[in-house]
Scaffold this motif. Structure first.
Motif, PDB file in Angstrom:
ATOM      1  N   LYS A  31      -6.106 -14.072  -3.090  1.00 42.98           N
ATOM      2  CA  LYS A  31      -5.147 -14.106  -4.195  1.00 42.98           C
ATOM      3  C   LYS A  31      -3.730 -13.893  -3.674  1.00 42.98           C
ATOM      4  CE  LYS A  31      -4.036 -11.951  -8.640  1.00 42.98           C
ATOM      5  NZ  LYS A  31      -4.422 -10.917  -9.633  1.00 42.98           N
ATOM      6  N   ASN A  32      -3.563 -12.941  -2.740  1.00 43.36           N
ATOM      7  CA  ASN A  32      -2.256 -12.709  -2.134  1.00 43.36           C
ATOM      8  C   ASN A  32      -1.769 -13.954  -1.396  1.00 43.36           C
ATOM      9  OD1 ASN A  32      -2.121 -10.065  -3.033  1.00 43.36           O
ATOM     10  ND2 ASN A  32      -2.957  -9.194  -1.142  1.00 43.36           N
ATOM     11  N   GLU A  33      -2.708 -14.623  -0.718  1.00 45.80           N
ATOM     12  CA  GLU A  33      -2.350 -15.841  -0.004  1.00 45.80           C
ATOM     13  C   GLU A  33      -1.836 -16.904  -0.975  1.00 45.80           C
ATOM     14  OE1 GLU A  33      -4.308 -18.663   3.363  1.00 45.80           O
ATOM     15  OE2 GLU A  33      -5.546 -18.310   1.593  1.00 45.80           O
ATOM     16  N   ARG A  34      -2.544 -17.105  -2.069  1.00 48.29           N
ATOM     17  CA  ARG A  34      -2.119 -18.097  -3.068  1.00 48.29           C
ATOM     18  C   ARG A  34      -0.739 -17.751  -3.622  1.00 48.29           C
ATOM     19  NH1 ARG A  34      -7.614 -17.622  -4.542  1.00 48.29           N
ATOM     20  NH2 ARG A  34      -7.086 -16.230  -6.288  1.00 48.29           N
ATOM     21  N   ASN A  35      -0.514 -16.457  -3.868  1.00 47.82           N
ATOM     22  CA  ASN A  35       0.791 -16.028  -4.380  1.00 47.82           C
ATOM     23  C   ASN A  35       1.894 -16.278  -3.354  1.00 47.82           C
ATOM     24  OD1 ASN A  35      -0.319 -15.173  -6.792  1.00 47.82           O
ATOM     25  ND2 ASN A  35      -0.565 -13.050  -6.130  1.00 47.82           N
ATOM     26  N   ASN A  36       1.608 -16.017  -2.091  1.00 44.13           N
ATOM     27  CA  ASN A  36       2.600 -16.260  -1.031  1.00 44.13           C
ATOM     28  C   ASN A  36       2.941 -17.738  -0.916  1.00 44.13           C
ATOM     29  OD1 ASN A  36       3.046 -13.606  -0.144  1.00 44.13           O
ATOM     30  ND2 ASN A  36       1.231 -13.645   1.173  1.00 44.13           N
ATOM     31  N   ILE A  37       1.925 -18.587  -1.015  1.00 42.61           N
ATOM     32  CA  ILE A  37       2.159 -20.032  -0.961  1.00 42.61           C
ATOM     33  C   ILE A  37       2.995 -20.480  -2.156  1.00 42.61           C
ATOM     34  CG2 ILE A  37       1.056 -22.299  -1.114  1.00 42.61           C
ATOM     35  CD1 ILE A  37      -1.238 -21.163   0.578  1.00 42.61           C
ATOM     36  N   SER A  38       2.664 -19.976  -3.337  1.00 40.78           N
ATOM     37  CA  SER A  38       3.409 -20.346  -4.548  1.00 40.78           C
ATOM     38  C   SER A  38       4.872 -19.940  -4.438  1.00 40.78           C
ATOM     39  CB  SER A  38       2.776 -19.689  -5.782  1.00 40.78           C
ATOM     40  OG  SER A  38       1.488 -20.206  -6.020  1.00 40.78           O
ATOM     41  N   ARG A  39       5.128 -18.718  -3.936  1.00 40.63           N
ATOM     42  CA  ARG A  39       6.513 -18.267  -3.768  1.00 40.63           C
ATOM     43  C   ARG A  39       7.251 -19.119  -2.747  1.00 40.63           C
ATOM     44  NH1 ARG A  39       4.229 -13.003  -4.626  1.00 40.63           N
ATOM     45  NH2 ARG A  39       3.809 -12.781  -2.396  1.00 40.63           N
TER      46      ARG A  39
END
Length: 205
Positions: A31-39
């Motif tokens: 989930k953190n990875e997805r958030n980092n990619i989105s940012r």
């Protein structure tokens, strides 16, 4: 003695609870990875297009609109800056490919490694086309040294169906890719971290 035993019984479960509460699960790391990619996508002003739109555009991304295609199965985002001039790998071909690249950690934007500004320092890999399925391994270079492995990240192999290779420095194939951990190197897999790359591909001799 009984009081000491009782106190220990109270302390141990509390310590165990704190240890468990500080452990991040794999699902949370993803989930953190997805958030980092989105940012990263938002901060870079990237326009994400679908695979169907990508193929409708002759397998190209519009650089003027900062388009990246999302390959849904792998989770890789790719922008083809230049398809390059030259040849595509034919079925059964194995070719030496020279790479100049910039590697950046998506979570904080730090540049990890680059040989992009040198004409003589390159990462070298052998690439094989087996009925449209591409595989590769490093023979020398920073990626092999840094991660102590000849394995080539899937994000580096993904562009091969779409690019052309030549031996001259002019008009080289160039891509930008956002690579999730599942398609990355050993450090990416272990830390569940996405990486961003700019890569030039040149046909070796």
């Amino acid at each position: 003695m009984k009081k000491l035993t009782y106190l220990l019984l109270l302390v141990i479960p509390a310590w165990a609870f704190l240890s468990c509460s500080n452990t991040i699960s794999y699902a949370e790391m993803k989930k953190n990875e997805r958030n980092n990619i989105s940012r990263f996508i938002d901060s870079a002003g990237i326009k994400v297009i679908s695979e169907s739109q990508f193929y409708a555009q002759d397998s190209m991304t519009d650089v003027s609109k900062n388009e990246y295609v999302l390959f849904s199965q792998s989770g890789i985002y790719m922008q083809i800056v230049n398809k390059g001039e030259g040849i595509k790998l034919k079925d059964g071909d194995t070719r030496k490919v020279l790479c100049r690249f910039l590697e950046r950690r998506v979570s904080n934007g730090d540049t990890i490694t680059t040989n992009m500004f040198s004409t003589s320092i390159v990462d070298v890999m052998m690439v094989t086309n087996n009925s449209g399925s591409y595989s590769a391994y490093f023979t020398t270079g920073y990626m092999m040294q840094n991660y102590n492995s000849t394995a080539v990240p899937g994000g580096w192999i993904c562009p091969f169906p779409f690019i052309r290779l030549n031996r001259e420095l002019d008009n080289l194939a160039k891509v930008k890719v956002i690579v999730p951990h599942s398609q990355g190197h050993s450090d990416a897999v272990q830390s569940v971290s996405p990486f961003y790359y700019e890569i030039d591909y040149q046909l070796g001799r």
